[in-house]
Design an enzyme around this catalytic site. Sequence first.
Site, PDB file in Angstrom:
ATOM      1  CE  LYS A   1      -4.505   0.792   0.314  1.00 59.60           C
ATOM      2  NZ  LYS A   1      -5.583  -0.131  -0.053  1.00 59.60           N
TER       3      LYS A   1
HETATM    4  N1  GLU Z   1      -7.308   0.052  -3.307  1.00 59.76           N
HETATM    5  C1  GLU Z   1      -8.073  -1.117  -3.604  1.00 59.76           C
HETATM    6  C2  GLU Z   1      -8.147  -2.022  -2.389  1.00 59.76           C
HETATM    7  O1  GLU Z   1      -7.966  -1.579  -1.272  1.00 59.76           O
HETATM    8  C3  GLU Z   1      -7.608  -1.816  -4.862  1.00 59.76           C
HETATM    9  C4  GLU Z   1      -6.218  -2.345  -4.817  1.00 59.76           C
HETATM   10  C5  GLU Z   1      -5.752  -2.902  -6.162  1.00 59.76           C
HETATM   11  O2  GLU Z   1      -6.519  -2.989  -7.094  1.00 59.76           O
HETATM   12  O3  GLU Z   1      -4.565  -3.226  -6.222  1.00 59.76           O
HETATM   13  O4  GLU Z   1      -8.432  -3.173  -2.501  1.00 59.76           O
END
Ligand code: GLU
Length: 419
Positions: free
Chosen positions: A109
């Site tokens: 993240k």
């Molecule tokens: N931000 C989204 C989540 O928390 C998508 C993450 C992604 O597609 O890599 O799942």
Amino acid sequence: MSAHHDELNPLEAAEARFDLAAEALNLNEGICKILRTPTKEVTIYIPVELDDGRIEVFTGYRVQHSIARGPAKGGIRYAPDVTLDEVRALASWMTWKCAVVNIPYGGGKGGVICDPTILSQRELERITRRYTAEMIDVIGPELDVPAPDMGTNQQTMAWIMDTYSMHKRHTVTAVVTGKPLNLGGSRGRTEATGRGCLIVTLEALKRFKINPKEAKVVVQGFGNVGGQAARLMSAAGMRVVSIVEWDGAVHNANGLDIEALMKHRNETGSITDFAGAENVDKEEALYLDCDVLVPAAKENVITSANAHKIRAKIICEGANGPTTAPADPVLKQNGIFVIPDILANAGGVTVSYFEWVQDRQGYFWNESLVNERLEELMVASFNDVVSYAEKHGVDNRTAAYMLAIDRVAFTIQLRGLYA
Ligand code: GLU
């Protein structure tokens, strides 16, 4: 009564859930240590010239929690209150999320401490490009693949893709997902998280023998996740009776016209004062007697201070971390069927995976194929989690963590430690 401060630290929540599941699994102590610690954390300081000529320095993070099952995967969040602890928690949730739906990724993240609502597009572009340049050796199609999250969108991903490609001297679409369609994006990605929520909610309703056409739904959040979930649930015949946003809530006992509400919000900037509904208290709306509550806005919405007030039969966690750890036993005691975030909102990363596959193949699927494969994978994962919960006598969240941790631990054991 208000929730205790520690309860609201997402890292505490992530660790509490991990510990509970690890203990139930009787997980090897060494593996436990590995999985409690991120693989890599990078902090950068991003100097950017603002439109008025002043220079500001923004703080950016990328945390890779695990790369055991594949490249780190997960969004980048732009918000004024992002913290490293939050990014750490969200990175670990991505590891478990990808493992629950069994896609070949680890978890990561990113975050930048900034307020995208007051920055211009040019300023956001400069922040994003400098962030990408600083992270050039950290991210990559085989290393770590970012995506949108709160405060970022398709345009942000386009800038990342372009900056990365300029450095590599050729176009590398697979470095990020959630891109615009004509830059290597996937059909169905924008609504994928909301569609995933719909798919698992339909499965849960089946278990309760509730006809979707009779199901009353309350959705918190009207952004990319909540808005799409509400739209798709309403299109599937469910009665979305209330939408709750940060600045107010609206209610119509016969079901809201979601498309019209979207139009109203786009025109006025708010969901309130909508002709097809009455304004209601945004706190009280969460406690309405309904079949499904979809918290799809932010963290820490259901806490030890209010969990006892929730009257929904099913909670479908569209957001990451909407329920704090101390609220879990209260929901369990009240017999509420929780579809935990790492399963409920996994539709987004699942279609991100499809996007990455399509980019690498250079061959793009039509929308019905994307949706069909998403449904197949989400239904299978839902059934995996729920049957695991039934078999081991644990709640759905613990089951999802146990299943995920077990998959990651197995991979680490097979790979062994490189020394
Ligand atoms: N931000 C989204 C989540 O928390 C998508 C993450 C992604 O597609 O890599 O799942």
